[in-house]
Write an enzyme that holds these catalytic residues in place. Structure first.
Site, PDB file in Angstrom:
ATOM      1  CD  GLN A  80      63.547  92.974   5.486  1.00 37.01           C
ATOM      2  OE1 GLN A  80      63.572  93.445   6.614  1.00 37.01           O
ATOM      3  NE2 GLN A  80      63.336  93.722   4.424  1.00 37.01           N
TER       4      GLN A  80
ATOM      5  CG  ASP B 270      65.508 100.186   8.032  1.00 38.28           C
ATOM      6  OD1 ASP B 270      64.523  99.499   8.367  1.00 38.28           O
ATOM      7  OD2 ASP B 270      65.432 101.154   7.250  1.00 38.28           O
ATOM      8  CD  GLU B 271      64.656  97.536   4.433  1.00 39.80           C
ATOM      9  OE1 GLU B 271      64.076  96.431   4.349  1.00 39.80           O
ATOM     10  OE2 GLU B 271      64.112  98.608   4.100  1.00 39.80           O
TER      11      GLU B 271
ATOM     12  N   GLY C 122      57.117  94.607  10.975  1.00 35.40           N
ATOM     13  CA  GLY C 122      55.895  95.158  10.421  1.00 35.40           C
ATOM     14  C   GLY C 122      55.911  94.919   8.929  1.00 35.40           C
TER      15      GLY C 122
ATOM     16  CG  MET D 212      55.691  96.056   2.004  1.00 36.91           C
ATOM     17  SD  MET D 212      57.399  95.532   2.090  1.00 36.91           S
ATOM     18  CE  MET D 212      58.197  96.659   0.974  1.00 36.91           C
TER      19      MET D 212
ATOM     20  CB  SER E 277      54.573  99.096   9.307  1.00 37.59           C
ATOM     21  OG  SER E 277      55.893  98.615   9.328  1.00 37.59           O
ATOM     22  N   GLY E 278      56.131 102.266   8.887  1.00 42.43           N
ATOM     23  CA  GLY E 278      56.813 103.329   9.625  1.00 42.43           C
ATOM     24  C   GLY E 278      58.023 102.853  10.415  1.00 42.43           C
TER      25      GLY E 278
END
Ligand SMILES: [Zn+2]
Length: 196
Positions: A91, A88-89, A12, A14, A16-17
């Site tokens: 990317q 998380d993160e 998602g 930024m 976007s929960g």
């Protein structure tokens, strides 16, 4: 809840929960006495090293994935097999990390859910996003609305001191830049003043 042992990629823009979703999934498992592992990129230190935190103030400790970390070996060596690995993160992961996550799924039979951005502010894939798109069993988009209209936000606009920026390093953490979720039209023509 109980997930199939698959590699899930949920992307998602930024705000976007994504982090709230991670904390929610973790909570659901833990409520049933099922341990999970929460991990995040060691690169993302905006809220402290090895912390997952959402913009609404929820935060938790997480295992920080450094560049030279073997994620597969880490999960395999845990004293208790986790019911799920939440990232998380994602990317910011490397190609090597994503292949290690695939082994967590295939060899340890542990579901892995990776959350993160898909494209950077110049509309190129991050390394982690690219290999998750290639390797994931299930890919989901977490939808967000453009900051300037009611269309779906598919891009991330970087601004510095209130001005849009279209060039620069892909990863720039801790500067005074801001990222805004936008639709394609408003990526090229954001409704923000150039004056400041
Ligand atoms: Zn828009």
């Amino acid at each position: 809840m109980s997930l199939l042992a698959q590699l899930y990629y949920k992307y998602g823009t930024m705000n976007s929960g994504k982090t709230i979703e991670i904390l929610k999934v973790a909570h659901n498992y833990e409520e049933q006495g099922k341990p999970v592992v929460i991990m995040t990129s060691a690169l993302d230190t905006r809220d402290g090293y090895g912390v997952v935190s959402s913009r609404i103030g929820m935060r938790r400790k997480a295992v920080a994935i450094t560049n030279d970390m073997d994620v597969f070996a880490y999960v395999k060596a845990l004293p208790e097999k986790p019911y799920c690995v939440l990232i998380d993160e994602c990317q910011f992961l490397t190609k090597k990390h994503v292949y290690e996550l695939a082994r967590v799924v295939d060899e340890l039979e542990v579901p892995v859910m990776a959350f993160g951005l898909k494209n950077d502010f110049q509309n190129e894939l991050f390394e982690g996003s690219k290999y998750l798109l290639l390797l994931a069993d299930k890919i989901d988009e977490i939808k967000t609305i453009c900051q300037f209209c009611s269309k779906k936000a598919t891009m991330v606009l970087r601004t510095e001191n209130g001005k849009p920026v279209y060039e620069g390093d892909q990863i720039q953490i801790g500067g005074n830049e801001t990222y805004i979720p936008v639709c394609r039209k408003h990526y090229f023509n954001p409704m923000i003043s150039d004056e400041k």
